[in-house]
Design a protein around this motif. Structure first.
Motif, PDB file in Angstrom:
ATOM      1  N   ILE A  28     -95.682 -33.740  12.215  1.00 33.67           N
ATOM      2  CA  ILE A  28     -95.367 -34.969  11.493  1.00 33.67           C
ATOM      3  C   ILE A  28     -95.755 -34.755  10.034  1.00 33.67           C
ATOM      4  CG2 ILE A  28     -95.735 -37.451  11.338  1.00 33.67           C
ATOM      5  CD1 ILE A  28     -94.402 -36.485  13.959  1.00 33.67           C
ATOM      6  N   GLY A  29     -94.760 -34.729   9.157  1.00 35.75           N
ATOM      7  CA  GLY A  29     -94.973 -34.439   7.745  1.00 35.75           C
ATOM      8  C   GLY A  29     -94.491 -33.035   7.436  1.00 35.75           C
ATOM      9  N   ASP A  51     -90.022 -35.753   8.794  1.00 35.23           N
ATOM     10  CA  ASP A  51     -90.514 -36.423   7.586  1.00 35.23           C
ATOM     11  C   ASP A  51     -89.570 -37.558   7.240  1.00 35.23           C
ATOM     12  OD1 ASP A  51     -92.675 -35.363   5.243  1.00 35.23           O
ATOM     13  OD2 ASP A  51     -91.224 -36.882   4.610  1.00 35.23           O
ATOM     14  N   ILE A  52     -90.124 -38.634   6.680  1.00 34.44           N
ATOM     15  CA  ILE A  52     -89.325 -39.812   6.351  1.00 34.44           C
ATOM     16  C   ILE A  52     -88.504 -39.639   5.084  1.00 34.44           C
ATOM     17  CG2 ILE A  52     -91.079 -40.970   4.946  1.00 34.44           C
ATOM     18  CD1 ILE A  52     -90.298 -43.600   6.386  1.00 34.44           C
ATOM     19  N   GLY A 101     -91.959 -40.702  10.686  1.00 29.94           N
ATOM     20  CA  GLY A 101     -92.803 -39.866  11.535  1.00 29.94           C
ATOM     21  C   GLY A 101     -93.490 -40.616  12.652  1.00 29.94           C
ATOM     22  N   SER A 102     -93.683 -41.918  12.493  1.00 32.92           N
ATOM     23  CA  SER A 102     -94.363 -42.694  13.536  1.00 32.92           C
ATOM     24  C   SER A 102     -93.545 -42.754  14.817  1.00 32.92           C
ATOM     25  CB  SER A 102     -94.673 -44.107  13.045  1.00 32.92           C
ATOM     26  OG  SER A 102     -93.481 -44.849  12.856  1.00 32.92           O
ATOM     27  N   LEU A 103     -92.245 -42.405  14.745  1.00 33.40           N
ATOM     28  CA  LEU A 103     -91.381 -42.404  15.925  1.00 33.40           C
ATOM     29  C   LEU A 103     -91.412 -41.074  16.662  1.00 33.40           C
ATOM     30  CD1 LEU A 103     -88.282 -44.192  14.345  1.00 33.40           C
ATOM     31  CD2 LEU A 103     -90.110 -45.224  15.716  1.00 33.40           C
ATOM     32  N   GLY A 104     -91.986 -40.035  16.032  1.00 33.27           N
ATOM     33  CA  GLY A 104     -91.981 -38.720  16.637  1.00 33.27           C
ATOM     34  C   GLY A 104     -90.574 -38.160  16.727  1.00 33.27           C
ATOM     35  N   ALA A 105     -90.325 -37.355  17.760  1.00 33.58           N
ATOM     36  CA  ALA A 105     -88.998 -36.762  17.985  1.00 33.58           C
ATOM     37  C   ALA A 105     -88.806 -36.614  19.486  1.00 33.58           C
ATOM     38  CB  ALA A 105     -88.891 -35.417  17.275  1.00 33.58           C
ATOM     39  N   VAL A 156     -99.973 -35.285   7.461  1.00 28.11           N
ATOM     40  CA  VAL A 156     -99.991 -36.476   6.614  1.00 28.11           C
ATOM     41  C   VAL A 156    -101.045 -37.400   7.204  1.00 28.11           C
ATOM     42  CG1 VAL A 156     -98.172 -37.594   7.969  1.00 28.11           C
ATOM     43  CG2 VAL A 156     -98.507 -38.276   5.596  1.00 28.11           C
ATOM     44  N   GLY A 157    -101.712 -38.181   6.354  1.00 25.20           N
ATOM     45  CA  GLY A 157    -102.783 -39.034   6.837  1.00 25.20           C
ATOM     46  C   GLY A 157    -102.261 -40.220   7.627  1.00 25.20           C
ATOM     47  N   ALA A 158    -102.901 -40.524   8.761  1.00 26.93           N
ATOM     48  CA  ALA A 158    -102.493 -41.647   9.614  1.00 26.93           C
ATOM     49  C   ALA A 158    -103.621 -42.660   9.716  1.00 26.93           C
ATOM     50  CB  ALA A 158    -102.111 -41.151  10.998  1.00 26.93           C
TER      51      ALA A 158
END
Length: 403
Positions: A95-96, A120-121, A148-152, A165-167
């Motif tokens: 993610i990122g 990445d968004i 990225g919060s949706l994943g893949a 990336v920071g979450a």
């Protein structure tokens, strides 16, 4: 006149030597990957010297100058790859996407039998990552432009998931897409500090087995942290989480009230970290937050935290105490606390108690368990009689337990 410069290969070898000296790239596989993948190919705008220095290379900035995307500091990259423990053949989600460099390292680690998906968004970021990966023979890495919060989900389940990336929060996607027993490494923020946490999935719980202090560009759209100035000039700011009862308005002007300073007799050297105090307190006290003081606040003696831009503090109603430090002898510093307000002295004493508790075992780390926010309380483990704090996020619930 001829200018002699080091080759990328020489500089890359020196970079990895620096990483090893810092105690990272402990896995032979991680060390070999970092000696193999050419970082300068992913940051073509940077000089080759900067590409192999132990610094973040900023690749995109916001209008205010803040970083939106970068190639992370190499020691941090190695640290997180150590935590991830990639095995040959693993299916990996990142993610990122950044520059694509980390995805190339992941591809090197998992080998031809595995797979890497990076998300990445920002379409500019994914386009840049795609270019870098294609130019370095990593066409098999899949790059997706998405929140990225949706994943893949299309390539799930994953044996390994890593955030670059920071979450602030963890969404249900990461329970749905991480395989049982899989590892997730994420720079996770709670109580205004960020730790790179390595989680292992155990049924519906993600259970930490290591954590390291870090800092990352934050994910877009996660707005669970609050902040507010506590002085009239806006020089001192408090940061806290949405589930806390802290009210900056009640603390307005608190720094103008008489201060009470308490020293702990605990000493540290100039290079000794003491972030473990803050981390430990997140599992023991719901009032823990962060104070940040501008240079003008420090210079005028309005507020003098141990680390001006980020120090732990305790806030209760109209009172505040924060971590302080003073030099007591050559090369030695004493930790303590400064309190203001009605209960400032008591808060400062309590903070010193936490300093002393940390001093008994400076290497101890709490255990963090993460659950989906929908998890019923009876299904949550509280580690027996250990001290613990439950931290409510929007989509996840953390249980931080301290011995």
């Amino acid at each position: 006149m001829t200018t002699i410069t080091n080759s990328p290969e020489t500089l890359r070898a020196a970079m990895v030597d620096t990483i090893k000296a810092a105690g990272h790239a402990t896995s032979p596989a991680v060390e070999q990957a970092m000696r193999t993948v050419a970082r300068h190919d992913f940051v073509p705008e940077a000089t080759v010297e900067d590409a192999y220095s132990d610094i973040a290379v900023i690749t995109k900035r916001a209008g205010d100058g803040s970083a939106l995307s970068c190639a992370s500091v190499p020691t941090v990259v190695a640290m997180m790859l150590d935590q991830l423990q990639v095995q040959p053949g693993n299916r990996i989600l990142e993610i990122g996407a950044g520059t694509g460099y980390n995805a190339a390292l992941l591809a090197q680690l998992t080998g031809p039998g595995g797979s890497v998906t990076t998300v990445d968004i920002d379409p500019e970021v994914t386009a840049g990552a795609r270019r870098g990966l294609d130019a370095t023979g990593n066409q098999h890495v899949e790059v997706i432009t998405r929140d990225g919060s949706l994943g893949a989900s299309e390539n799930a389940p994953y044996d390994r998931i890593i955030f670059t990336v920071g979450a602030w929060d963890l969404t249900p996607a990461f329970w749905e897409q991480l395989a049982p027993g899989g590892r997730l490494v994420v720079p996770l923020r709670w109580r205004a500090q960020t730790q790179s946490v390595a989680f292992v999935r155990d049924c519906d719980a993600l259970v930490s087995d290591s954590m390291e202090l870090c800092g990352f560009v934050p994910m877009i759209g996660q707005e669970g942290e609050r902040s507010g100035a506590i002085d009239g000039s806006g020089l001192v700011t408090l940061y806290w989480d949405v589930d806390q009862t802290i009210d900056a308005a009640k603390l307005g002007g608190v720094l103008d009230q008489e201060r009470e300073t308490v020293w702990s007799d605990v000493l540290v050297g100039p290079e000794e970290p003491f972030d473990g105090i803050w981390l430990r307190m997140t599992g023991r006290d719901s009032r823990i937050c962060r104070v940040s003081a501008d240079r003008a606040a420090v210079d005028t003696d309005l507020c003098k935290p141990a680390i001006p831009i980020r120090s732990p503090a305790l806030a209760e109603e109209n009172s505040l105490a924060y971590l302080a430090i003073r030099k007591v002898e050559q090369g030695r510093f004493e930790l303590g606390a400064i309190g203001h307000g009605t209960h400032g002295g008591n808060l400062a004493a309590q903070l010193c108690d936490e300093i002393e508790a940390w001093n008994h075992d400076r290497n101890a780390r709490p255990t963090v368990r993460a659950y989906p926010a929908s998890t019923l309380r009876p299904a949550i483990s509280f580690d027996g009689d250990l001290n613990h704090e439950v931290i409510e996020k929007v989509e996840a619930r953390l249980v931080v337990s301290v011995a």
